[in-house]
Each structure stands twice: as structure tokens, then as C-alpha cells.
Design an enzyme around this catalytic site. Sequence first.
Site, PDB file in Angstrom:
ATOM      1  N   ASP A 175       0.836  -1.201   0.000  1.00  0.00           N
ATOM      2  CA  ASP A 175       0.000   0.000   0.000  1.00  0.00           C
ATOM      3  C   ASP A 175       0.862   1.238   0.000  1.00  0.00           C
ATOM      4  O   ASP A 175       1.990   1.186   0.456  1.00  0.00           O
ATOM      5  CB  ASP A 175      -0.751   0.052   1.335  1.00  0.00           C
ATOM      6  CG  ASP A 175      -2.143  -0.487   1.239  1.00  0.00           C
ATOM      7  OD1 ASP A 175      -2.877  -0.263   2.202  1.00  0.00           O
ATOM      8  OD2 ASP A 175      -2.479  -1.126   0.235  1.00  0.00           O
ATOM      9  N   LYS A 195      -3.824   2.954  -2.995  1.00  0.00           N
ATOM     10  CA  LYS A 195      -5.044   3.693  -3.344  1.00  0.00           C
ATOM     11  C   LYS A 195      -4.769   5.153  -3.045  1.00  0.00           C
ATOM     12  O   LYS A 195      -4.480   5.506  -1.907  1.00  0.00           O
ATOM     13  CB  LYS A 195      -6.220   3.220  -2.496  1.00  0.00           C
ATOM     14  CG  LYS A 195      -6.605   1.778  -2.743  1.00  0.00           C
ATOM     15  CD  LYS A 195      -7.734   1.366  -1.819  1.00  0.00           C
ATOM     16  CE  LYS A 195      -7.950  -0.128  -1.930  1.00  0.00           C
ATOM     17  NZ  LYS A 195      -8.872  -0.667  -0.952  1.00  0.00           N
ATOM     18  N   MET A 310      -8.643   9.803   8.161  1.00  0.00           N
ATOM     19  CA  MET A 310      -9.244  10.086   6.854  1.00  0.00           C
ATOM     20  C   MET A 310     -10.193  11.282   6.944  1.00  0.00           C
ATOM     21  O   MET A 310     -11.307  11.257   6.424  1.00  0.00           O
ATOM     22  CB  MET A 310     -10.004   8.852   6.334  1.00  0.00           C
ATOM     23  CG  MET A 310      -9.071   7.690   6.050  1.00  0.00           C
ATOM     24  SD  MET A 310      -9.934   6.233   5.463  1.00  0.00           S
ATOM     25  CE  MET A 310     -10.412   5.497   7.011  1.00  0.00           C
TER      26      MET A 310
HETATM   27  N1  SAH Z   1      -4.518   0.905   8.959  1.00  0.00           N
HETATM   28  C1  SAH Z   1      -4.035   2.259   9.107  1.00  0.00           C
HETATM   29  C2  SAH Z   1      -5.102   3.293   8.782  1.00  0.00           C
HETATM   30  C3  SAH Z   1      -5.545   3.246   7.331  1.00  0.00           C
HETATM   31  S1  SAH Z   1      -6.727   4.478   6.963  1.00  0.00           S
HETATM   32  C4  SAH Z   1      -3.504   2.437  10.522  1.00  0.00           C
HETATM   33  O1  SAH Z   1      -3.752   1.611  11.407  1.00  0.00           O
HETATM   34  O2  SAH Z   1      -2.774   3.405  10.755  1.00  0.00           O
HETATM   35  C5  SAH Z   1      -5.693   5.761   6.313  1.00  0.00           C
HETATM   36  C6  SAH Z   1      -5.618   6.909   7.288  1.00  0.00           C
HETATM   37  O3  SAH Z   1      -4.692   6.605   8.319  1.00  0.00           O
HETATM   38  C7  SAH Z   1      -5.113   8.200   6.685  1.00  0.00           C
HETATM   39  O4  SAH Z   1      -6.123   8.893   5.993  1.00  0.00           O
HETATM   40  C8  SAH Z   1      -4.675   8.937   7.923  1.00  0.00           C
HETATM   41  O5  SAH Z   1      -5.771   9.441   8.629  1.00  0.00           O
HETATM   42  C9  SAH Z   1      -4.079   7.800   8.740  1.00  0.00           C
HETATM   43  N2  SAH Z   1      -2.624   7.664   8.550  1.00  0.00           N
HETATM   44  C10 SAH Z   1      -1.974   6.571   8.131  1.00  0.00           C
HETATM   45  N3  SAH Z   1      -0.640   6.768   8.127  1.00  0.00           N
HETATM   46  C11 SAH Z   1      -0.450   8.029   8.557  1.00  0.00           C
HETATM   47  C12 SAH Z   1       0.693   8.831   8.772  1.00  0.00           C
HETATM   48  N4  SAH Z   1       1.927   8.374   8.559  1.00  0.00           N
HETATM   49  N5  SAH Z   1       0.513  10.090   9.233  1.00  0.00           N
HETATM   50  C13 SAH Z   1      -0.718  10.575   9.471  1.00  0.00           C
HETATM   51  N6  SAH Z   1      -1.839   9.871   9.277  1.00  0.00           N
HETATM   52  C14 SAH Z   1      -1.715   8.603   8.845  1.00  0.00           C
END
Ligand code: SAH
Length: 379
Positions: A175, A195, A310
Site C-alpha cells: 500500500d 489507493k 481520513m
Molecule cells: N490501517 C491504518 C489506517 C488506514 S486508513 C492504521 O492503522 O494506521 C488511512 C488513514 O490513516 C489516513 O487517511 C490517515 O488518517 C491515517 N494515517 C496513516 N498513516 C499516517 C501517517 N503516517 N501520518 C498521518 N496519518 C496517517
Amino acid sequence: MPTIGAHSVNERTAALMARDAGFRATFPVSGRRVLVVGGGTAALAQVASLRDGGARVTVVAAHSVPSIEDLAERGVVTWHTRAYDRGDVVGHDLVVPASGDPLLDARVAAEAADAGTWCTVPDSGSSPRSEGGEDVGNCPNRGRVVLVGGGPGDPGLITVAGLEAVRSADVVVTDRLAPLGVLDGLDAEVVDVGKIPRGRSTPQEEINRVLVTHAAAGKRVVRLKGGDPFVFGRGGEEVEACVAAGIPVDVVPGVTSAIAGPALAGIPVTHRGLSQGFTVVSGHVPPGDPRSTLDWDALARSGTNLVLLMAVATLPAITETLVAAGLDPATPAATIADATLPTQRSVRADVATIAARVAAEGIGAPAITVVGDVAARPV
Ligand code: SAH
């Protein structure tokens, strides 16, 4: 200047090997202008690793995998959407030929040498594991899928079990928010199904199909995801798809950005005396949207810190709704973008003004917003 280097870039240095002289050297990439030629998965690993090392990366490629396009859209790297041109090597501190085309890579290396620019040795592309599937028929039963939570992006935040799974994989399906730096130096075939918000995407059904097809062919497949696979990661659907196809599947949990993102900005999601809990919600659709299943009025009254994922585009609507539902407009709030990456930044305000601050600062996804007293904690 001789052409030097092996294809390995780690931490804040590029590891280089002088092929003829037979020694390894390191090249500090932080702040350096690095040209990567190529936009495929081979280039992705290099780009991610260089980005992690703080390099100023320019990619030249007519086409790219989604995760490189995403990095370019986020301004993390510069992408010239065209074929490589001889003059491109000029003005860079390091050139990384990673087109996957041995002839082009060799030409880039030769032209870098002519221009007196350091250049890594092109990958021969002869990885035994990434080639074909002819030999896997001998051991059809070892095919399996491991869902690996990669943490929020820094390769240092993947778990030991997760890294071991990645390193022993035949195929890594990745991803855009995964720790792409761990792909560097892998023998595995890499499939990028990133995505991009409101951009290119691979439908979930297609991702499921890729996982099942490779595993059914006897491959050890790692599905590498950002954060934790089960926190807005659609990991549950991928497990179901594997189970339905009779494919053994394991899950290696990851460090979720919901907790790590705030932590990296100095914000504890709970703090004795300030909060007795936190609530993680998705803001991918705004309050009032027919697809929303959240009770935002109840969230406003929950007495817990809210962690919004998100929720960049929807932040104005969400914060207005929370205040209208009775949340004190002076409640502290903070937004953290690109957590763990060299491009990490954060803004702090109160819930009534955080959306305007985020817009004014030009902050985009991926970002996390924390609403609650902990957001005012000193860094
Ligand atoms: N499975 C992931 C979340 C996926 S949804 C987890 O547990 O972290 C995707 C969202 O995760 C993004 O829109 C943002 O809100 C957050 N996100 C993921 N990586 C990030 C990062 N490095 N910095 C800030 N927000 C992050």
C-alpha cells in the site's frame, strides 16, 4: 568518476559498492539531490528508502506505480512524467538507475559516469524469487498469505515478526502508506496496489484476487499495509477472501497511526487526570452523509479524546458538527500529517479553528486529528 554502488539505500545513507574495487562505502543522502530513473516497483523501493533518508528525490519515468504518483502528489518527491533524457543526470548528487530495463539502466549509468555524477550500479534484475512461477508447482502447499501491519511509515516501526515475514516473502503486495523503505533490497516480487485519495486505485476485489492467485500458485504472499491491518485497513475482507479460497492466512498486527501519529507529535491519546479513553473514528464521509453510521452528537458528549482518521477534507464539517452538538469550541485540537516521515508536520489550535488552520497550512492526507485536552499537551 567511476560508476559505483550496489542497489541498497539504508537509513540516512546510500550504501554503495565499488564493483571493480570490491568495497562498500556509504553515501549520506540527507539533503542530497538524487535522481531515480524508473517508476516501477524496483524504483519504488529506492525512492522510499531515499525519502526515508531525507534525500531530495526526483523521479524520471513516463509511467509510475501508484505509490510513486502519490508521493509526487503529496510533494514528497518530484516526478517528471516523461522518458529519461541524457541531460537528466546533470545537477544531481547521485543517480539511481532503476527502470528495470537493463539496457536503459546501463545507459543511465554510463551517462552519469560521463557527467561525473555518482551512480549506483544498476540492479541486474535477476532475482531468483521474482522470476516466473515454474518451480512452485513442486511445492503447491506452501502458498499462504500473511497480512502484515507495517506501522505508520517509518521502517523502524514495523514489528520484528512483520519484518521477518516481509523478508521471507515471494510476493509483497503493498500500500502507499506502508513502510515502503522495507522493500529496498528484497528479492520478492513487489505489487503496488496503493489507493490514492480521489485518484488511482486498485479495487479491493482485485487486491483480494492478487493475494489468492499468488498464494494458490504456492507463493508466500505478504500483504503489507500501513498501520494495523484491522484499523480501517480492510484486512478483515482480505482474511475472508483467503478463507473462502481455502488459503491459509495469518495476521501480524501493526502499530496503528491512530496512536503512533499523535505520539510522534508528543500527544498521548490518554493521560491520567485528563482523559479516560479515546475514540478512533473515520471521517471519510462527513456527518449527515447517508453513508455515515456515526452518532456525532454522542461523540461530542463522549468525554473521550477523539482521533479522526481520513478526515482532512471533512474536517470543517466534522468540527462544526461537534461544536454544534455542545463540544466546547475551546477544546484543544491538533492535526499531524505524514507522521514518522521526514515530511511530518503538525498544527495545533482549538476545535473551532483547527480546520481553518489545516487549510491555511495546506495540510493534506494522510493526516490525523486529535480533539480533546491531550491535544494541548506540551511536546
Ligand atoms: N490501517 C491504518 C489506517 C488506514 S486508513 C492504521 O492503522 O494506521 C488511512 C488513514 O490513516 C489516513 O487517511 C490517515 O488518517 C491515517 N494515517 C496513516 N498513516 C499516517 C501517517 N503516517 N501520518 C498521518 N496519518 C496517517
